[in-house]
Design an enzyme around this catalytic site. Structure first.
Site, mmCIF file in Angstrom:
data_model
loop_
_atom_site.group_PDB
_atom_site.id
_atom_site.type_symbol
_atom_site.label_atom_id
_atom_site.label_comp_id
_atom_site.label_asym_id
_atom_site.label_seq_id
_atom_site.Cartn_x
_atom_site.Cartn_y
_atom_site.Cartn_z
ATOM 1 N N GLY A 99 0.825 -1.206 0.000
ATOM 2 C CA GLY A 99 0.000 0.000 0.000
ATOM 3 C C GLY A 99 0.859 1.256 0.000
ATOM 4 O O GLY A 99 0.547 2.241 -0.679
ATOM 5 N N THR A 100 1.945 1.224 0.743
ATOM 6 C CA THR A 100 2.826 2.393 0.827
ATOM 7 C C THR A 100 3.394 2.737 -0.548
ATOM 8 O O THR A 100 3.417 3.908 -0.951
ATOM 9 C CB THR A 100 3.976 2.106 1.830
ATOM 10 O OG1 THR A 100 3.402 1.759 3.086
ATOM 11 C CG2 THR A 100 4.891 3.296 1.992
ATOM 12 N N ASN A 140 -7.673 3.962 9.216
ATOM 13 C CA ASN A 140 -7.190 2.696 9.770
ATOM 14 C C ASN A 140 -7.376 2.596 11.280
ATOM 15 O O ASN A 140 -7.515 1.511 11.824
ATOM 16 C CB ASN A 140 -5.710 2.484 9.428
ATOM 17 C CG ASN A 140 -4.878 3.730 9.588
ATOM 18 O OD1 ASN A 140 -5.153 4.758 8.983
ATOM 19 N ND2 ASN A 140 -3.866 3.645 10.426
ATOM 20 N N GLN A 191 -7.670 0.338 3.749
ATOM 21 C CA GLN A 191 -8.561 -0.269 4.748
ATOM 22 C C GLN A 191 -9.980 -0.480 4.235
ATOM 23 O O GLN A 191 -10.727 -1.261 4.806
ATOM 24 C CB GLN A 191 -8.611 0.601 6.008
ATOM 25 C CG GLN A 191 -7.301 0.662 6.770
ATOM 26 C CD GLN A 191 -6.870 -0.677 7.371
ATOM 27 O OE1 GLN A 191 -7.666 -1.622 7.474
ATOM 28 N NE2 GLN A 191 -5.609 -0.773 7.769
ATOM 29 N N GLY A 222 -2.393 -6.067 -0.280
ATOM 30 C CA GLY A 222 -2.803 -7.472 -0.186
ATOM 31 C C GLY A 222 -2.960 -7.979 1.236
ATOM 32 O O GLY A 222 -3.908 -8.706 1.546
ATOM 33 N N HIS A 223 -2.037 -7.589 2.120
ATOM 34 C CA HIS A 223 -2.046 -8.242 3.442
ATOM 35 C C HIS A 223 -3.190 -7.784 4.336
ATOM 36 O O HIS A 223 -3.381 -8.313 5.429
ATOM 37 C CB HIS A 223 -0.685 -8.099 4.135
ATOM 38 C CG HIS A 223 -0.344 -6.746 4.665
ATOM 39 N ND1 HIS A 223 -0.383 -6.457 6.007
ATOM 40 C CD2 HIS A 223 0.069 -5.613 4.053
ATOM 41 C CE1 HIS A 223 -0.001 -5.192 6.187
ATOM 42 N NE2 HIS A 223 0.272 -4.660 5.018
ATOM 43 N N THR A 238 11.068 -7.590 -12.098
ATOM 44 C CA THR A 238 10.386 -8.875 -12.331
ATOM 45 C C THR A 238 9.259 -9.039 -11.315
ATOM 46 O O THR A 238 9.423 -8.747 -10.131
ATOM 47 C CB THR A 238 11.413 -10.030 -12.218
ATOM 48 O OG1 THR A 238 12.416 -9.785 -13.186
ATOM 49 C CG2 THR A 238 10.759 -11.387 -12.471
ATOM 50 N N CYS A 287 4.673 5.089 19.768
ATOM 51 C CA CYS A 287 5.816 5.193 20.657
ATOM 52 C C CYS A 287 6.956 5.894 19.934
ATOM 53 O O CYS A 287 7.613 5.313 19.090
ATOM 54 C CB CYS A 287 6.246 3.805 21.096
ATOM 55 S SG CYS A 287 7.413 3.850 22.425
HETATM 56 N N1 PLP Z 1 -2.685 3.088 4.193
HETATM 57 C C1 PLP Z 1 -3.447 2.660 5.213
HETATM 58 C C2 PLP Z 1 -4.753 3.346 5.473
HETATM 59 C C3 PLP Z 1 -3.040 1.590 6.015
HETATM 60 O O1 PLP Z 1 -3.811 1.182 7.019
HETATM 61 C C4 PLP Z 1 -1.803 0.970 5.722
HETATM 62 C C5 PLP Z 1 -1.303 -0.112 6.587
HETATM 63 O O2 PLP Z 1 -1.622 -0.198 7.746
HETATM 64 C C6 PLP Z 1 -1.040 1.442 4.630
HETATM 65 C C7 PLP Z 1 -1.516 2.500 3.893
HETATM 66 C C8 PLP Z 1 0.267 0.825 4.257
HETATM 67 O O3 PLP Z 1 0.075 -0.423 3.646
HETATM 68 P P1 PLP Z 1 1.294 -1.422 3.514
HETATM 69 O O4 PLP Z 1 1.536 -2.004 4.862
HETATM 70 O O5 PLP Z 1 0.854 -2.452 2.532
HETATM 71 O O6 PLP Z 1 2.450 -0.635 3.014
#
Ligand code: PLP
Length: 387
Positions: free
Chosen positions: A71-72, A150, A178, A199-200, A236, A324
């Site tokens: 996602g990042t 999130n 999310q 994906g996760h 790849t 933290c």
């Molecule tokens: N954006 C949101 C709203 C998330 O909750 C998260 C992960 O917690 C991310 C982005 C980042 O996703 P990833 O862990 O796949 O980089």
């Protein structure tokens, strides 16, 4: 000890059916999808199948899906693509409550000379839409607004925002990491230009994500290299994980109804049970427009980290509302943006459920948590002062 995993917004269990689909591509079909031979070519076909499955979850077309590593990466790719495609524009609009994937990128871009507008939220976590619309200018390169938060699960009206932003000819991106798999998403009938998913969070493995890029959206690649992903991302392909994301997209689509009935019922039961049994506790954020699996509950006058450690002894996994940093426990930027009082933000716990949770587990949390909070309150000077 049995684990009660109530931290599904952090990550999810890989669905057994997803793993089954992936395994042959880790063991037997190891060909490179770019190869000319049939052995590699068959892998390429399977990637296209996964692309179609991922597109189907979003009601998009396969050509609009770009596979990324997470996602990042999707968020970074989208925002960087928009600013590179509009080099004269130096303004970005986002919110005060984004995930660090967007927040920290915007903070870095501010140092590089961009002007960033952070749209505020009210005490319920709802966005100030008037503020957002008034902040749009001819200099705005992109508007990036998360679909669902999130921490609180609060859902933003991104489709409505996208159509206003589009009307002004500005690119619109949403971090839907999310939201995907938890609420229905229909991109064909929206004005969203780019959407990030991971994906996760939907029962696929870690290390795979996707970016939806609407047809004809101006795009500039982030990873320059080979011709993979039609030249939009070199490198790849992470074949097995892409296949896992495709399988997880189908799995999520099949489970959408259950997520909004059974999982929601588990969440509501958990929330009601805890609020009834524990005085001085409340839900952070609006309750209606919210993800069906998430509840963020503030237990006043206790430390979230202490709650987590004590729950851990019973195998209960959740998250706190603090980050933290450098030895000091700062309440999260999301709770601060909502103006949640210090004594409540510190004691906030996020529970996030999935289709793998059961009512028995929910009841066990409702049984175990009240004595934990009482024990901690008995040790808390804040609690004593407020009695
Ligand atoms: N954006 C949101 C709203 C998330 O909750 C998260 C992960 O917690 C991310 C982005 C980042 O996703 P990833 O862990 O796949 O980089």
């Amino acid at each position: 000890m049995d684990i009660i995993y109530a931290d599904n917004n952090a990550t999810t269990q890989i669905a057994p059916s997803v793993l089954d689909e992936m395994m042959p591509y880790l063991k037997d079909y190891y060909g490179n999808p770019s190869s000319m031979h049939t052995f590699g070519g068959q892998v390429g076909k399977k990637i296209q199948e996964a692309r179609a499955q991922t597109a189907s979850l979003l009601n998009a077309t396969p050509e609009e899906i770009l596979f990324t590593s997470c996602g990042t990466e999707s968020d970074s790719t989208a925002i960087n693509a928009a600013i590179r495609s509009n080099p004269t524009k130096k303004h970005i609009v986002t919110t005060r409550v984004e995930h660090p994937a967007v927040k920290n990128l915007c903070e870095k871009l501010a140092k590089d000379g961009f002007r960033i507008t952070y749209v505020p939220v009210d005490q319920n976590g709802a966005l100030d839409l008037d503020f957002l619309y008034q902040s749009l200018t001819d200099d705005t390169a992109i508007v990036s607004i998360m679909w669902a938060n999130n921490e609180t699960g609060v859902i933003f009206p991104v489709e409505k925002i996208a159509s206003v932003v589009k009307g002004k000819g500005i690119a619109f991106h949403t971090d839907a990491v999310q939201a995907v798999g938890k609420i229905p998403i229909d991109l064909k009938n929206s004005d969203i230009d780019m959407l990030s998913l991971s994906g996760h969070k939907i029962h696929a493995p870690k290390g795979i994500g996707a970016l939806y890029i609407r047809k004809r959206t101006k795009f500039s690649p982030f990873l320059i290299g080979g011709h993979q992903e039609k030249g939009r991302r070199g490198g790849t392909e992470n074949v097995a994980s892409i296949i896992g994301l495709g399988a997880a997209s189908r799995f999520s689509q099949e489970l959408m109804e259950k997520e909004n009935t059974e999982v929601k019922n588990l969440r509501d039961t958990l929330e009601k049970g805890l609020l009834e049994k524990i005085e001085h506790s409340f839900v952070n954020g609006e309750k209606e427009r919210r993800l069906p699996n998430t509840t963020s509950i503030a237990f006043e006058y206790v430390e979230g980290e202490a709650i987590l450690l004590m729950m851990d002894q019973f195998g209960i996994c959740a998250s706190s509302g603090s980050a933290c940093t450098s030895g000091s426990l700062e309440p999260s930027h999301v709770l601060r943006a909502m103006g949640v009082p210090f004594t409540a933000a510190h004691g906030t716990i996020r529970f996030s459920l999935s289709t793998y949770n059961t009512m028995e587990e929910v009841n066990r949390i409702i049984e175990k948590l009240p004595p934990i909070i009482q024990t901690l309150r008995n040790m808390s000077p804040f609690w004593k002062q407020n009695q």
